[in-house]
Design an enzyme around this catalytic site. Structure first.
Site, PDB file in Angstrom:
ATOM      1  N   TYR A 150      -2.256  -0.265   1.663  1.00  0.00           N
ATOM      2  CA  TYR A 150      -0.856  -0.206   1.254  1.00  0.00           C
ATOM      3  C   TYR A 150      -0.591  -1.371   0.302  1.00  0.00           C
ATOM      4  CZ  TYR A 150       4.166  -0.428   1.056  1.00  0.00           C
ATOM      5  OH  TYR A 150       5.455  -0.474   0.581  1.00  0.00           O
ATOM      6  N   ASP A 251      -4.714  -8.547  -2.236  1.00  0.00           N
ATOM      7  CA  ASP A 251      -3.290  -8.454  -1.915  1.00  0.00           C
ATOM      8  C   ASP A 251      -3.086  -9.119  -0.560  1.00  0.00           C
ATOM      9  OD1 ASP A 251      -0.800  -7.717  -1.052  1.00  0.00           O
ATOM     10  OD2 ASP A 251      -0.964  -5.616  -1.650  1.00  0.00           O
TER      11      ASP A 251
HETATM   12  C1  LIG Z   1       4.845  -5.164   1.963  1.00  0.00           C
HETATM   13  C2  LIG Z   1       3.632  -5.135   1.123  1.00  0.00           C
HETATM   14  C3  LIG Z   1       3.714  -4.944  -0.271  1.00  0.00           C
HETATM   15  C4  LIG Z   1       5.015  -4.669  -0.969  1.00  0.00           C
HETATM   16  O1  LIG Z   1       5.920  -5.723  -0.878  1.00  0.00           O
HETATM   17  P1  LIG Z   1       7.492  -5.452  -1.133  1.00  0.00           P
HETATM   18  O2  LIG Z   1       8.084  -6.823  -1.108  1.00  0.00           O
HETATM   19  O3  LIG Z   1       7.953  -4.565  -0.007  1.00  0.00           O
HETATM   20  O4  LIG Z   1       7.611  -4.788  -2.449  1.00  0.00           O
HETATM   21  C5  LIG Z   1       2.530  -4.970  -0.991  1.00  0.00           C
HETATM   22  N1  LIG Z   1       1.343  -5.172  -0.396  1.00  0.00           N
HETATM   23  C6  LIG Z   1       1.223  -5.372   0.933  1.00  0.00           C
HETATM   24  C7  LIG Z   1      -0.117  -5.632   1.528  1.00  0.00           C
HETATM   25  C8  LIG Z   1       2.362  -5.343   1.749  1.00  0.00           C
HETATM   26  O5  LIG Z   1       2.242  -5.509   3.066  1.00  0.00           O
END
Ligand SMILES: *Cc1c(COP(=O)(O)O)cnc(C)c1O
Length: 429
Positions: A150, A251
């Site tokens: 995600y 990420d």
């Molecule tokens: C929550 C999340 C996002 C997106 O962040 P937002 O602030 O909701 O746009 C991206 N990558 C990961 C791994 C996340 O948990």
């Protein structure tokens, strides 16, 4: 004087006009009105207090209404709440950049501040695309990732989310098409099996000329399914990326700032990415803010022949957000993360252990301050939520997952309360 709306009026208007995350516009799930929060407690409009198991989706690591975070915001608001970042700079941004560069892997030397996690991912993807274009490798316009991930809700980020849980068919034709490898099965290095890297290796070998970067969540895949995987996978990915000249984007938006027991989850593997995305807990849960970090090399290549990086949000490096992020990082620097999170991990393991024997439970897993109970079947979110609220805890399940990642300040007794209510409710399923 503003009139205090009775709960029913507020809920009725909310239901008819206000959208909530991933909810039907016509048949929304119930919501609970909250009026205040302090420490690990959320106070509902009817006066009930709930122990928070979610940290407001990974963010509120120091709990709510923290005096030092509050002070940093008030003091910054009295200096300046915001100024444009085009042509201007300020101390809160520079000192935040300095701290982030200090605590992340040493190769990361350049910081791009942006609005939210999804935007940080878009920025990372654009950095990779501009880097490959500057190297005249124009065919490298795609990304390789693993299933179960995600990365956010904007179109670019969605394109690298798991195709099934990310509902790619709903947007087919509108999303860039990316490469997906099987996610690793091994959950730790002791259980590592060579098979786990095979599909990834095949895909990279076959398509590297079209791939700008690999993007993954390190060690923990969050909203895509709460999977944990062996750090060895990440080491192998790093090696393969280097072999093929493909960038590695990690990420750390969910995993960063201590949640997994290390400051950043990539430390479990001893791997440094070329680009790192940070968000969520960056401001201690006070406001939306994110950062994308990269290396001198990526910056230098993008900047060749007067190249500019094509991104610049209106609220870039917002001083309030930088100030509260600085205060949050100060608090973190005073903690012994491995001891603190290790303690929470033991509490979660002990507390969730009874779930293993329950017939409706498929698996229980704990890593750092993350406790996951995976059910055999999807749960009724509204019904379960009501059961939890009635027992004084705030836990929001999704799909087959009932999981918690509490604020780091939770006490042992509060954590026991949280996990025992979780066991009690899951027992009824
Ligand atoms: C929550 C999340 C996002 C997106 O962040 P937002 O602030 O909701 O746009 C991206 N990558 C990961 C791994 C996340 O948990």
């Amino acid at each position: 004087m503003p009139q205090i709306q009775p709960e029913a009026v507020l809920l009725d208007y909310d239901r008819r006009h206000v959208w909530h995350p991933y909810t039907s516009p016509t048949e929304p799930l119930p919501v609970y009105p909250v009026v205040a929060a302090h420490g690990v407690y959320l106070r509902l409009m009817d006066g009930r207090e709930l122990i928070d198991g979610m940290s407001s989706w990974w963010c509120a690591i120091h709990g709510y209404n923290h005096p030092r975070l509050n002070t940093s915001l008030k003091e910054q608001a009295e200096k300046m709440a915001h100024v444009m970042f085009g042509g201007l700079t300020h101390e809160p941004a520079v000192s935040l950049a300095r701290t982030l560069i200090d605590i992340t892997p040493p190769n990361l030397q350049k910081v791009f501040f942006c609005d939210s996690g999804s935007v940080a991912v878009e920025v990372a993807m654009k950095m990779a695309l501009q880097y490959q274009a500057a190297l005249k490798l124009e065919r490298r316009k795609h990304f390789l990732t693993i299933r179960g991930g995600y990365h956010g809700d904007t179109l670019g980020a969605m394109s690298v989310c798991d195709p099934v849980t990310g509902m790619h068919q709903l947007f087919s034709g509108a999303l860039p098409v990316q490469f997906f490898a099987e996610r690793p099965v091994s959950t730790n290095d002791e259980a590592w099996r060579e098979d786990d890297i095979a599909d990834f290796q095949t895909q990279l070998a076959g398509h590297h000329q079209e791939i700008a970067a690999v993007i993954m969540e390190p060690v923990v895949q969050g909203a895509g399914g709460m999977y944990f995987y062996a750090p060895e996978f990440l080491r192998r990915v790093r090696k393969l990326c280097d072999e093929y000249g493909v960038l590695l984007i990690l990420d750390e938006i969910a995993t960063g700032f201590g949640r997994t027991g290390r400051m950043f989850a990539c430390e479990h593997a001893g791997v440094a990415p070329d680009i790192m995305c940070l968000g969520k807990a960056l401001t201690g849960g006070y406001m939306s803010f994110a950062a994308t970090l990269t290396t001198e090399r990526v910056g230098e290549v993008i900047g060749r022949r007067d190249g500019v990086f094509m991104h610049g949000p209106t609220f870039m490096a917002n001083p309030l957000a930088c100030a509260v992020a600085n205060a949050s990082l100060d608090l973190l620097s005073e903690m012994d993360i491995s001891t603190l999170i290790g303690g929470l991990a033991s509490g979660l393991r002990r507390g969730l252990e009874p779930c293993r024997a329950l017939p409706a439970v498929a698996e229980v897993r704990v890593l750092g301050a993350i406790g996951v109970v995976e059910m055999k079947k999807p749960v009724d979110v509204a019904a379960l939520q009501r059961e939890f609220v009635e027992r004084g805890v705030w836990i929001r399940p999704f799909g087959r997952l009932v999981y918690i990642m509490p604020p780091y300040i939770i006490t042992g007794a509060e954590l026991d309360y949280l996990t025992s209510r979780m066991v009690e409710v899951i027992k009824t399923l």
